[in-house]
Design a protein around this motif. Sequence first.
Motif, PDB file in Angstrom:
ATOM      1  N   PRO A  55      -6.623   1.093  -1.478  1.00  0.00           N
ATOM      2  CA  PRO A  55      -6.465  -0.354  -1.269  1.00  0.00           C
ATOM      3  C   PRO A  55      -5.063  -0.823  -1.653  1.00  0.00           C
ATOM      4  O   PRO A  55      -4.325  -0.117  -2.350  1.00  0.00           O
ATOM      5  CB  PRO A  55      -7.523  -0.960  -2.215  1.00  0.00           C
TER       6      PRO A  55
ATOM      7  N   ASN B 170     -17.604   0.467 -15.202  1.00  0.00           N
ATOM      8  CA  ASN B 170     -16.932   0.193 -13.926  1.00  0.00           C
ATOM      9  C   ASN B 170     -15.505   0.728 -13.863  1.00  0.00           C
ATOM     10  O   ASN B 170     -14.826   0.520 -12.858  1.00  0.00           O
ATOM     11  CB  ASN B 170     -16.912  -1.317 -13.659  1.00  0.00           C
TER      12      ASN B 170
ATOM     13  N   THR C  59      -9.997  -0.944  -8.973  1.00  0.00           N
ATOM     14  CA  THR C  59      -9.729   0.375  -9.531  1.00  0.00           C
ATOM     15  C   THR C  59      -8.261   0.468  -9.942  1.00  0.00           C
ATOM     16  O   THR C  59      -7.439  -0.382  -9.581  1.00  0.00           O
ATOM     17  CB  THR C  59     -10.045   1.488  -8.515  1.00  0.00           C
TER      18      THR C  59
ATOM     19  N   ALA D  47      -6.567  -3.640  -5.360  1.00  0.00           N
ATOM     20  CA  ALA D  47      -7.307  -4.830  -4.935  1.00  0.00           C
ATOM     21  C   ALA D  47      -8.809  -4.689  -5.121  1.00  0.00           C
ATOM     22  O   ALA D  47      -9.517  -5.700  -5.218  1.00  0.00           O
ATOM     23  CB  ALA D  47      -6.991  -5.140  -3.473  1.00  0.00           C
ATOM     24  N   ASP D  48      -9.325  -3.461  -5.173  1.00  0.00           N
ATOM     25  CA  ASP D  48     -10.766  -3.266  -5.336  1.00  0.00           C
ATOM     26  C   ASP D  48     -11.174  -3.140  -6.806  1.00  0.00           C
ATOM     27  O   ASP D  48     -12.322  -2.813  -7.116  1.00  0.00           O
ATOM     28  CB  ASP D  48     -11.240  -2.035  -4.562  1.00  0.00           C
TER      29      ASP D  48
ATOM     30  N   GLN E 171       0.847  -1.179   0.000  1.00  0.00           N
ATOM     31  CA  GLN E 171       0.000   0.000   0.000  1.00  0.00           C
ATOM     32  C   GLN E 171       0.888   1.236   0.000  1.00  0.00           C
ATOM     33  O   GLN E 171       2.113   1.138  -0.039  1.00  0.00           O
ATOM     34  CB  GLN E 171      -0.918   0.001   1.230  1.00  0.00           C
TER      35      GLN E 171
ATOM     36  N   GLN F  34      -2.742  -4.788  -6.337  1.00  0.00           N
ATOM     37  CA  GLN F  34      -2.910  -6.147  -6.822  1.00  0.00           C
ATOM     38  C   GLN F  34      -1.871  -6.474  -7.884  1.00  0.00           C
ATOM     39  O   GLN F  34      -1.338  -7.585  -7.937  1.00  0.00           O
ATOM     40  CB  GLN F  34      -4.316  -6.340  -7.405  1.00  0.00           C
TER      41      GLN F  34
END
Length: 225
Positions: A34, A95, A60, A57-58, A25, A37
Amino acid sequence: MTEEKLYQDRNALYKVLARTYKGKQFPVFGTCLPPIQEMLPPIPVDDGYIDSLFLLADGTYMLVDYTSGCHKTDMVKYPKHIAKIMEKYDKEDGNFDLHLLIIYTGDVEKADPVFDCGCLTLRPIQIFLSRMDGGERLDAARQKIHSDLPLTDCDLMELVILPLTVPGSEGKQEMLEKIVDLAEQIPDEEQRIFTLSGVIVASDKFISREYLDQIRMRINMTQLG
């Protein structure tokens, strides 16, 4: 260096950073984003590469840019970069969400929080490294390393951006030399190479090309292939 050699070096650095950034992070910047990833491959643009793009991770995305320019004319590149990123990753399902994280070097004390040109408005997350005590953070990292204490993800993130906390090109290079010397004392090989690779990417626009080439040689790029 030739364009081919620059590309090979950039690709080698990317492989190391992509492996090591995963799960990290940015608490050092005071953000609540978040964990990472995936670090995404560099995207070529007219003025170089978009090489600090992350999938979080979310789901975005996050574009990180280091800069010493804080005027509207310095913001012109961001719509171009955002368009390139959307062209590559927007699935047009409604999205797509992109965070723009602008990290100002120690040369910048403040900047307008919003870039508004009428038809387009940018509201980036802004980090001002001028507010960070680089010398104090460097001493803390040095004490940990010399005491054989493990470095945290936050420690590594700090080391990567510490050269940029100092105003002026000479000051940045002096701090970078201290970081490189200290990084070479990190016992964990992956952390050592991550730190050296990270400072090259973060300092690329601010430190002399000759010195950055010296760091690449000191890393021993064959280890990064």
